[in-house]
Motif scaffolding. Structure first.
Motif, PDB file in Angstrom:
ATOM      1  N   SER A 100     -33.189 -26.761  94.302  1.00  0.00           N
ATOM      2  CA  SER A 100     -34.639 -26.606  94.176  1.00  0.00           C
ATOM      3  C   SER A 100     -34.992 -25.482  93.200  1.00  0.00           C
ATOM      4  O   SER A 100     -35.936 -25.611  92.420  1.00  0.00           O
ATOM      5  N   CYS A 101     -34.228 -24.397  93.212  1.00  0.00           N
ATOM      6  CA  CYS A 101     -34.488 -23.317  92.247  1.00  0.00           C
ATOM      7  C   CYS A 101     -34.274 -23.825  90.827  1.00  0.00           C
ATOM      8  O   CYS A 101     -35.068 -23.535  89.924  1.00  0.00           O
ATOM      9  N   HIS A 102     -33.232 -24.599  90.649  1.00  0.00           N
ATOM     10  CA  HIS A 102     -32.948 -25.149  89.322  1.00  0.00           C
ATOM     11  C   HIS A 102     -34.075 -26.084  88.872  1.00  0.00           C
ATOM     12  O   HIS A 102     -34.572 -25.996  87.752  1.00  0.00           O
ATOM     13  N   GLN A 103     -34.481 -26.955  89.785  1.00  0.00           N
ATOM     14  CA  GLN A 103     -35.531 -27.927  89.492  1.00  0.00           C
ATOM     15  C   GLN A 103     -36.844 -27.233  89.098  1.00  0.00           C
ATOM     16  O   GLN A 103     -37.468 -27.575  88.103  1.00  0.00           O
ATOM     17  N   VAL A 104     -37.232 -26.270  89.900  1.00  0.00           N
ATOM     18  CA  VAL A 104     -38.502 -25.599  89.631  1.00  0.00           C
ATOM     19  C   VAL A 104     -38.433 -24.798  88.329  1.00  0.00           C
ATOM     20  O   VAL A 104     -39.389 -24.759  87.558  1.00  0.00           O
ATOM     21  N   ARG A 105     -37.291 -24.207  88.054  1.00  0.00           N
ATOM     22  CA  ARG A 105     -37.136 -23.488  86.784  1.00  0.00           C
ATOM     23  C   ARG A 105     -37.300 -24.440  85.602  1.00  0.00           C
ATOM     24  O   ARG A 105     -37.929 -24.104  84.593  1.00  0.00           O
ATOM     25  N   GLN A 106     -36.740 -25.640  85.720  1.00  0.00           N
ATOM     26  CA  GLN A 106     -36.886 -26.643  84.649  1.00  0.00           C
ATOM     27  C   GLN A 106     -38.360 -26.985  84.443  1.00  0.00           C
ATOM     28  O   GLN A 106     -38.835 -27.059  83.320  1.00  0.00           O
ATOM     29  N   TRP A 107     -39.065 -27.219  85.544  1.00  0.00           N
ATOM     30  CA  TRP A 107     -40.500 -27.536  85.448  1.00  0.00           C
ATOM     31  C   TRP A 107     -41.263 -26.395  84.800  1.00  0.00           C
ATOM     32  O   TRP A 107     -42.143 -26.607  83.973  1.00  0.00           O
ATOM     33  N   GLN A 108     -40.924 -25.182  85.187  1.00  0.00           N
ATOM     34  CA  GLN A 108     -41.601 -24.012  84.615  1.00  0.00           C
ATOM     35  C   GLN A 108     -41.432 -23.975  83.103  1.00  0.00           C
ATOM     36  O   GLN A 108     -42.385 -23.763  82.360  1.00  0.00           O
ATOM     37  N   LEU A 113     -45.333 -24.019  83.629  1.00  0.00           N
ATOM     38  CA  LEU A 113     -45.818 -23.768  84.996  1.00  0.00           C
ATOM     39  C   LEU A 113     -45.206 -22.453  85.479  1.00  0.00           C
ATOM     40  O   LEU A 113     -44.472 -22.408  86.466  1.00  0.00           O
ATOM     41  N   ASP A 114     -45.535 -21.378  84.747  1.00  0.00           N
ATOM     42  CA  ASP A 114     -44.807 -20.121  84.935  1.00  0.00           C
ATOM     43  C   ASP A 114     -44.916 -19.516  86.326  1.00  0.00           C
ATOM     44  O   ASP A 114     -44.027 -18.815  86.767  1.00  0.00           O
ATOM     45  N   ASN A 115     -46.048 -19.765  86.996  1.00  0.00           N
ATOM     46  CA  ASN A 115     -46.248 -19.095  88.280  1.00  0.00           C
ATOM     47  C   ASN A 115     -45.917 -19.952  89.486  1.00  0.00           C
ATOM     48  O   ASN A 115     -46.144 -19.561  90.628  1.00  0.00           O
ATOM     49  N   LEU A 116     -45.413 -21.138  89.225  1.00  0.00           N
ATOM     50  CA  LEU A 116     -45.092 -22.061  90.316  1.00  0.00           C
ATOM     51  C   LEU A 116     -44.014 -21.472  91.231  1.00  0.00           C
ATOM     52  O   LEU A 116     -43.021 -20.931  90.776  1.00  0.00           O
ATOM     53  N   ARG A 117     -44.263 -21.607  92.520  1.00  0.00           N
ATOM     54  CA  ARG A 117     -43.380 -21.009  93.520  1.00  0.00           C
ATOM     55  C   ARG A 117     -42.775 -22.112  94.363  1.00  0.00           C
ATOM     56  O   ARG A 117     -43.421 -23.133  94.599  1.00  0.00           O
ATOM     57  N   VAL A 118     -41.540 -21.913  94.820  1.00  0.00           N
ATOM     58  CA  VAL A 118     -40.930 -22.900  95.711  1.00  0.00           C
ATOM     59  C   VAL A 118     -40.561 -22.226  97.036  1.00  0.00           C
ATOM     60  O   VAL A 118     -40.059 -21.107  97.055  1.00  0.00           O
ATOM     61  N   ALA A 119     -40.885 -22.906  98.132  1.00  0.00           N
ATOM     62  CA  ALA A 119     -40.601 -22.371  99.464  1.00  0.00           C
ATOM     63  C   ALA A 119     -39.440 -23.156 100.064  1.00  0.00           C
ATOM     64  O   ALA A 119     -39.492 -24.375 100.170  1.00  0.00           O
ATOM     65  N   VAL A 120     -38.387 -22.432 100.437  1.00  0.00           N
ATOM     66  CA  VAL A 120     -37.171 -23.072 100.928  1.00  0.00           C
ATOM     67  C   VAL A 120     -36.938 -22.691 102.392  1.00  0.00           C
ATOM     68  O   VAL A 120     -36.989 -21.507 102.743  1.00  0.00           O
ATOM     69  N   ASN A 121     -36.691 -23.696 103.231  1.00  0.00           N
ATOM     70  CA  ASN A 121     -36.387 -23.430 104.637  1.00  0.00           C
ATOM     71  C   ASN A 121     -34.973 -22.876 104.785  1.00  0.00           C
ATOM     72  O   ASN A 121     -34.025 -23.436 104.241  1.00  0.00           O
ATOM     73  N   ILE A 122     -34.864 -21.787 105.508  1.00  0.00           N
ATOM     74  CA  ILE A 122     -33.554 -21.180 105.727  1.00  0.00           C
ATOM     75  C   ILE A 122     -33.231 -21.226 107.216  1.00  0.00           C
ATOM     76  O   ILE A 122     -33.968 -20.689 108.047  1.00  0.00           O
ATOM     77  N   SER A 123     -32.123 -21.867 107.530  1.00  0.00           N
ATOM     78  CA  SER A 123     -31.674 -21.916 108.927  1.00  0.00           C
ATOM     79  C   SER A 123     -31.153 -20.544 109.348  1.00  0.00           C
ATOM     80  O   SER A 123     -30.607 -19.800 108.533  1.00  0.00           O
ATOM     81  N   SER A 124     -31.303 -20.229 110.621  1.00  0.00           N
ATOM     82  CA  SER A 124     -30.795 -18.934 111.084  1.00  0.00           C
ATOM     83  C   SER A 124     -29.283 -18.856 110.919  1.00  0.00           C
ATOM     84  O   SER A 124     -28.733 -17.786 110.664  1.00  0.00           O
ATOM     85  N   VAL A 125     -28.610 -20.004 111.008  1.00  0.00           N
ATOM     86  CA  VAL A 125     -27.150 -20.038 110.821  1.00  0.00           C
ATOM     87  C   VAL A 125     -26.783 -19.560 109.412  1.00  0.00           C
ATOM     88  O   VAL A 125     -25.799 -18.845 109.205  1.00  0.00           O
ATOM     89  N   GLN A 126     -27.613 -19.956 108.461  1.00  0.00           N
ATOM     90  CA  GLN A 126     -27.419 -19.530 107.069  1.00  0.00           C
ATOM     91  C   GLN A 126     -27.770 -18.056 106.908  1.00  0.00           C
ATOM     92  O   GLN A 126     -27.042 -17.293 106.284  1.00  0.00           O
ATOM     93  N   PHE A 127     -28.909 -17.709 107.468  1.00  0.00           N
ATOM     94  CA  PHE A 127     -29.452 -16.370 107.264  1.00  0.00           C
ATOM     95  C   PHE A 127     -28.537 -15.265 107.788  1.00  0.00           C
ATOM     96  O   PHE A 127     -28.411 -14.213 107.162  1.00  0.00           O
ATOM     97  N   VAL A 128     -27.923 -15.494 108.934  1.00  0.00           N
ATOM     98  CA  VAL A 128     -27.123 -14.432 109.540  1.00  0.00           C
ATOM     99  C   VAL A 128     -25.785 -14.213 108.839  1.00  0.00           C
ATOM    100  O   VAL A 128     -25.101 -13.222 109.100  1.00  0.00           O
TER     101      VAL A 128
END
Ligand code: C2E
Ligand code: CA
Ligand code: CA
Ligand code: CA
Length: 283
Positions: A100-108, A113-128
């Motif tokens: 998703s970061c790659h995709q949004v950077r391409q669009w930008q 679309l310089d200010n476009l933001r992407v929100a990514v869900n992070i599981s607690s399993v990942q976060f910890v």
């Protein structure tokens, strides 16, 4: 039915063991799906509710999609918990973040679309995981996405027992310039405590509350209170699951900053997301 330990299997009813078999099959399919790349991403726009930029897309939530060759579309509500149990979510979540970061950077780059933001869900399993912050930093560097264009959605399932660890990580991410959103606000047990001790920038009001607007008085009042609460903490407010014009009216009058929901758009595959973005471009 969840199996707590081996001894409990014999207490299962026929239905329960049937669904257990299904779970096991699905877990197996999940492993294959990662290898065979059966996943894709959908993006759901979040629109600005009022002011000069009303109606424009500020951000998008990325949502994982699993299309199984025989079983068809399988909802993330079903497979994410399995992916967490098997820890497959670590690999899957990393893929979501990177793609998703790659995709949004391409669009930008391709569409200014310089200010476009992407929100990514992070599981607690990942976060910890100890290397989580480093992983995020690596992905930003690899993809070239500015940190200010990334938002991480975190739920209250991130363990409160490790509050100090969690706090350190969140502050580190924040220092990098990443936006932090508290997801599904109000559905857990310690929502207020989370707001008090963690440095969230954005509060996401869960669909279960939005559903009640305007007919359920209690839900409607609760949502108003949540917006006030967020404003008092200098947080942005996003309402999810918005389906009607009436809900939009209430939410924007109440001071909600961003709206996400079927009323404006369902989660869309990349090509359609781009088309939507170009029609609702943030200047
Ligand atoms: P969530 O984070 O609360 O995401 C919002 C869910 O509400 C999405 O469901 C979205 O499609 C749905 N939604 C948005 N607007 C509306 C609306 O107006 N009406 C209705 N009926 N639904 C709406 P989805 O895509 O099925 O995802 C379900 C959950 O699965 C998400 O809930 C999130 O917790 C989890 N999930 C999805 N993708 C990921 C991912 O990449 N990583 C992780 N860790 N979890 C994910
Ligand atoms: Ca979310
Ligand atoms: Ca949510
Ligand atoms: Ca939700």
């Amino acid at each position: 039915a969840k199996v707590q330990g081996p001894g409990q299997i014999r207490f299962c009813t026929p239905q329960a063991s049937q669904s257990m078999l299904e779970q096991i099959r699905l877990q197996h399919e999940l492993f294959l799906a990662v290898k065979q790349q059966q996943f894709s991403l959908a993006y759901q726009p979040q629109l600005i509710t009022c002011g000069a930029y009303q109606g424009q897309v500020m951000s998008m939530e990325v949502l994982l999609r699993w299309q199984h060759p025989e079983l068809g579309f399988i909802s993330p509500a079903r497979f994410i918990p399995l992916a967490e149990e098997t820890r497959l979510i670590i690999e899957l979540g990393h893929w979501v973040l990177k793609t998703s970061c790659h995709q949004v950077r391409q669009w930008q780059l391709e569409h200014q679309l310089d200010n476009l933001r992407v929100a990514v869900n992070i599981s607690s399993v990942q976060f910890v995981r100890e290397d989580f912050v480093q992983q995020v930093a690596d992905i930003l560097e690899e993809t070239g996405l500015p940190a200010s264009c990334l938002e991480l959605e975190i739920t209250e399932s991130v363990a409160m027992e490790q509050a100090e660890q969690v706090s350190l990580k969140l502050n580190e991410l924040k220092r990098m310039g990443i936006w932090l959103a508290l997801d599904d606000f109000g559905t857990g047990f310690s929502s207020l405590k989370y707001l008090k001790i963690f440095p969230f920038d954005i509060l996401k009001i869960d669909k279960s509350f939005v559903d009640g607007i305007p007919h359920d008085q209690q839900d409607t009042r609760l949502v108003e209170a949540m917006i006030h609460l967020a404003q008092g903490q200098n947080m942005q407010v996003v309402a999810e699951g918005v389906e009607t014009e009436e809900q939009i009216k209430h939410l924007s009058q109440g001071g909600c900053d961003l709206i996400q929901g079927y009323y404006f758009s369902r989660p869309l595959p990349p090509q359609q997301t781009l088309e939507f973005l170009l029609e609702h471009q943030l200047a």
